[in-house]
Design an enzyme around this catalytic site. Structure first.
Site, mmCIF file in Angstrom:
data_model
loop_
_atom_site.group_PDB
_atom_site.id
_atom_site.type_symbol
_atom_site.label_atom_id
_atom_site.label_comp_id
_atom_site.label_asym_id
_atom_site.label_seq_id
_atom_site.Cartn_x
_atom_site.Cartn_y
_atom_site.Cartn_z
ATOM 1 C CG PHE A 27 1.626 5.555 4.166
ATOM 2 C CD1 PHE A 27 2.555 6.529 3.857
ATOM 3 C CD2 PHE A 27 0.282 5.849 4.030
ATOM 4 C CE1 PHE A 27 2.164 7.778 3.434
ATOM 5 C CE2 PHE A 27 -0.136 7.101 3.607
ATOM 6 C CZ PHE A 27 0.814 8.069 3.302
ATOM 7 C CG ASP A 86 -12.502 -0.417 3.590
ATOM 8 O OD1 ASP A 86 -13.329 -0.219 2.675
ATOM 9 O OD2 ASP A 86 -11.297 -0.603 3.378
ATOM 10 N N GLY A 91 0.836 -1.197 0.000
ATOM 11 C CA GLY A 91 0.000 0.000 0.000
ATOM 12 C C GLY A 91 0.866 1.241 0.000
ATOM 13 C CE LYS A 121 7.785 -2.717 0.044
ATOM 14 N NZ LYS A 121 9.189 -3.054 -0.274
ATOM 15 C CB ALA A 122 0.754 -7.403 3.739
#
EC number: 2.7.11.1
Length: 295
Positions: free
Chosen positions: A15, A128, A13, A17-18
């Site tokens: 800001f 969301d 994203g 990471k995953a």
């Protein structure tokens, strides 16, 4: 990060990471969200810290489990449960137009609703809810709500939030019209997910944002297949009431006999918050105090 072996990157994203990783001590798979505070605006930074507190509070079989968090330099790491079935959006796309059975739809819907009840009972909005933020495990049998990145706690149940957030396809009419909103906005988004499970399509679509917003505000959608029961067919329009007051609460939804009969299958002793979990929450609050000074 020296306690984990990173297997692969699974998301990125603005800001952070995953990663899919596994613990070196137990070889247990997990997801690690890495959030870079260095270039992050203060508002985003606060949202990330809030997500950690929210995740720690949410102990429920239908909510993605929080394991731990730690900070290295200007990066925050959040360690969470890995759901091996992927997200619901990918599961829907794999159907290639073949509708799910009503039993499967109701199984997932009740579980998602139980997770949402856990949140709403604690005066928290998810904000969301979408197929991409619902994760599956145990061969797709278990559904879990995830990603509390833009959730917020309501000071009391009547308070209304006023920030326009969320994913366009799942936005409620009140958010589209920039009006205050409450937990009934999550109910609208829940309706969008239920509709997708029934049709494999978004309920509201448009060639541009303006057209999409118009359809949402008028609540115009194609009916679902008549193959589904009257109970299921009639539930969707209730979730898509334009006025939030006319939409049922999550507790009202779960009290509907055709859903209530299924609940016992998914309730477990894990629903309760244990003393050790509360202790973990206090540790996190202390950690946040250190972050605020360091950042």
């Amino acid at each position: 990060m020296d306690k984990y072996d990173v297997i692969k990157a699974i998301g990125e994203g603005a800001f952070g990471k995953a990663y899919l990783a596994k613990g070196k001590s137990d070889s247990k798979q997990c997801v690690i969200k890495e959030i870079n505070f260095a270039k992050m605006p203060i508002q985003e930074k606060e949202a990330s810290k809030k997500e950690v507190i929210l995740l720690a509070k949410m102990k429920h079989p239908n909510i993605v489990t929080f394991f731990s968090s730690f900070q290295e330099n200007s990066r925050l790491f959040i360690v969470m449960e890995y759901c091996d079935g992927g997200d619901l959006m990918k599961r829907i796309s794999r159907q290639r137009g073949v509708l799910f059975s009503e039993d499967q739809i109701l199984s997932w819907f009740v579980q998602i609703s139980l997770g949402l009840k856990h949140i709403h009972d604690r005066k928290i909005l998810h904000r969301d809810i979408k197929a991409q933020n619902i994760f599956l495990s145990k061969n797709g049998m278990v559904a879990k709500l995830g990603d509390f990145g833009i959730a917020r706690i309501l000071n009391n149940s009547m308070e209304l939030a006023q920030t326009c957030v969320g994913t366009p396809y799942y936005l409620s009419p009140e958010i589209c019209q920039n009006k205050p909103y409450n937990n009934k906005s999550d109910i609208w988004s829940l309706g969008c997910v239920l509709y997708e499970l029934c049709t494999l399509k978004h309920p509201f679509e448009g060639s541009n944002l303006h057209q999409l917003v118009l359809k949402i505000c008028r609540a115009r959608f194609a009916p679902v297949s008549p193959r589904f029961s009257r109970d299921l067919q009639s539930l969707i329009p209730q979730l898509f009431q334009v006025s939030p007051r006319d939409r049922p609460s999550i507790n009202s939804i779960l009290k509907k006999p055709f859903l209530e009969n299924l609940i016992a299958k998914y309730l477990t002793p894990e629903n309760s918050i244990t003393p050790s979990h509360l202790e973990q929450d206090h540790q996190l609050l202390n950690l946040l105090g250190k972050w605020s000074k360091a950042c």
